[in-house]
Write an enzyme that holds these catalytic residues in place. Structure first.
Site, PDB file in Angstrom:
ATOM      1  N   SER A 129     -13.544  42.417 -21.754  1.00  0.00           N
ATOM      2  CA  SER A 129     -14.232  42.250 -23.036  1.00  0.00           C
ATOM      3  C   SER A 129     -13.577  41.159 -23.866  1.00  0.00           C
ATOM      4  O   SER A 129     -12.358  40.938 -23.788  1.00  0.00           O
ATOM      5  CB  SER A 129     -14.190  43.565 -23.820  1.00  0.00           C
ATOM      6  OG  SER A 129     -14.599  43.391 -25.160  1.00  0.00           O
ATOM      7  N   TYR A 154      -9.896  50.281 -27.754  1.00  0.00           N
ATOM      8  CA  TYR A 154     -10.839  49.771 -26.761  1.00  0.00           C
ATOM      9  C   TYR A 154     -10.308  48.480 -26.150  1.00  0.00           C
ATOM     10  O   TYR A 154     -10.260  48.324 -24.927  1.00  0.00           O
ATOM     11  CB  TYR A 154     -12.201  49.546 -27.413  1.00  0.00           C
ATOM     12  CG  TYR A 154     -13.182  48.798 -26.531  1.00  0.00           C
ATOM     13  CD1 TYR A 154     -13.690  49.388 -25.384  1.00  0.00           C
ATOM     14  CD2 TYR A 154     -13.587  47.504 -26.854  1.00  0.00           C
ATOM     15  CE1 TYR A 154     -14.577  48.697 -24.571  1.00  0.00           C
ATOM     16  CE2 TYR A 154     -14.479  46.819 -26.055  1.00  0.00           C
ATOM     17  CZ  TYR A 154     -14.972  47.416 -24.909  1.00  0.00           C
ATOM     18  OH  TYR A 154     -15.840  46.727 -24.101  1.00  0.00           O
TER      19      TYR A 154
END
Length: 326
Positions: A129, A154
């Site tokens: 990501s 995350y």
């Protein structure tokens, strides 16, 4: 080629499976159908995939070692892995941290172990990501930048996945490629992402939350471009010369950062309605701007995104209206 795709009922996983099936690959799709967002949407994606004779679906949690061992045993012809299963969402990680370590670290490790012990793995591609860039201020983000300042759990779990992959490439010569996705949107998209949230609120006549008072930019990337990158990378595993690990990382974005307010304007135009704005401060774990340097994936794979938001947003809204019967 038989490809094992995890997160097959998810947004990017669904579209990746479709592309692979369309070109004649056999696809084994794995997903646990977790309720992070509407499971009915995931089931509808799976129903589309089930129309293909080359598709096999297994409901399983990738962090469940016993279950995934059974998947591997039943599908011994798998030679490529696309690990897209993950617990997504920066904001959700603030309240459900263990969901992220289980899916994004333990699950990722389980998948690498399957690839390692299969004896047939030609390539292991996985989702990372743009969040790993954390508090970096240098733009555009480059895969050569340091990424040791995550500002959300995350992001930290995604960076951990990259590091674990490097160790497997080094120790066990598993060819791995990580893809740092930048904000993805398009038909069949996730309800918790910007385009979907904005469209839902505008149709309902409710205010849309605009963070950092609208002073934000994102490298919004259309799903078809993303999938072209995923499949292009899958077809080009890193070589193993016996010295450096067969390991790569790529940014995969639109190569163009857009003002958030311009993105919202495209949604308004496509819907033919104006939004009611509710301006909010920056959220914890969020960043003001993202922009992808995609020179590496362009050079190695020929990746060339072609879809600006002026084209991609109307396509998304067309699907959105059909899906919600508007």
């Amino acid at each position: 080629m038989t490809v094992l795709v995890t997160g097959a009922a998810g947004f990017i996983g669904f579209h990746t499976c479709q592309r692979l099936l369309a070109r004649g690959e056999r696809v084994v799709g794995v997903d646990n159908l977790n309720p992070y967002y509407d499971v009915a949407l995931k089931e509808l994606r799976l129903a589309q995939l089930a129309k293909h004779t080359g598709f096999t679906f297994v409901r399983a949690d990738i962090a469940d070692r016993a279950a995934m061992a059974e998947v591997a045993k039943a599908n011994s012809d798998v030679t490529a892995y696309v690990n897209l299963a993950a617990q997504a969402g920066v904001r959700h990680s603030l309240t459900a941290p263990h969901d992220y370590t289980r899916a994004n670290i333990e699950g990722h490790l389980v998948m690498l172990e399957l690839a390692r012990h299969s004896g047939k793995c030609r390539h292991f591609v996985y989702a990372s990501s743009s969040s790993v860039y954390g508090s970096n201020t240098k733009l555009p983000f480059s895969v050569d930048d340091r990424v040791d300042n995550p500002i959300s759990l995350y992001a930290a779990t995604k960076r951990a996945g990259e590091l674990i992959s490097h160790s497997y490439s080094h120790l066990f010569r598993v060819p791995t490629t990580g893809l740092r996705f930048f904000t993805v949107y398009g038909p069949w998209g996730r309800p918790d992402m910007a385009a979907y949230l904005f469209a839902t609120a505008i149709i309902a006549g409710e205010p849309i939350k605009v963070f950092n008072n609208g002073d934000m930019r994102r490298d919004f990337t259309y799903i078809d471009d993303i999938v072209s990158g995923v499949v292009g990378v899958l077809d080009n595993p890193p070589p193993d010369n016996g010295e450096v690990p067969p390991y790569r990382l790529y940014n995969i974005g639109n190569n163009r950062s857009e003002q958030l307010m311009d993105f919202i304007g495209q949604v308004e135009t496509a819907l033919g309605r104006k939004a009611v704005y509710q301006f909010e401060p920056m959220q914890p774990g969020d960043v003001k701007e993202t922009a992808a340097d995609i020179s590496a994936i362009q050079r190695d794979v020929g990746f060339a995104p072609t879809t600006p938001i002026s084209v991609g947003i109307p396509r998304f809204i067309e699907w959105f209206k059909q899906y919600h019967r508007l």
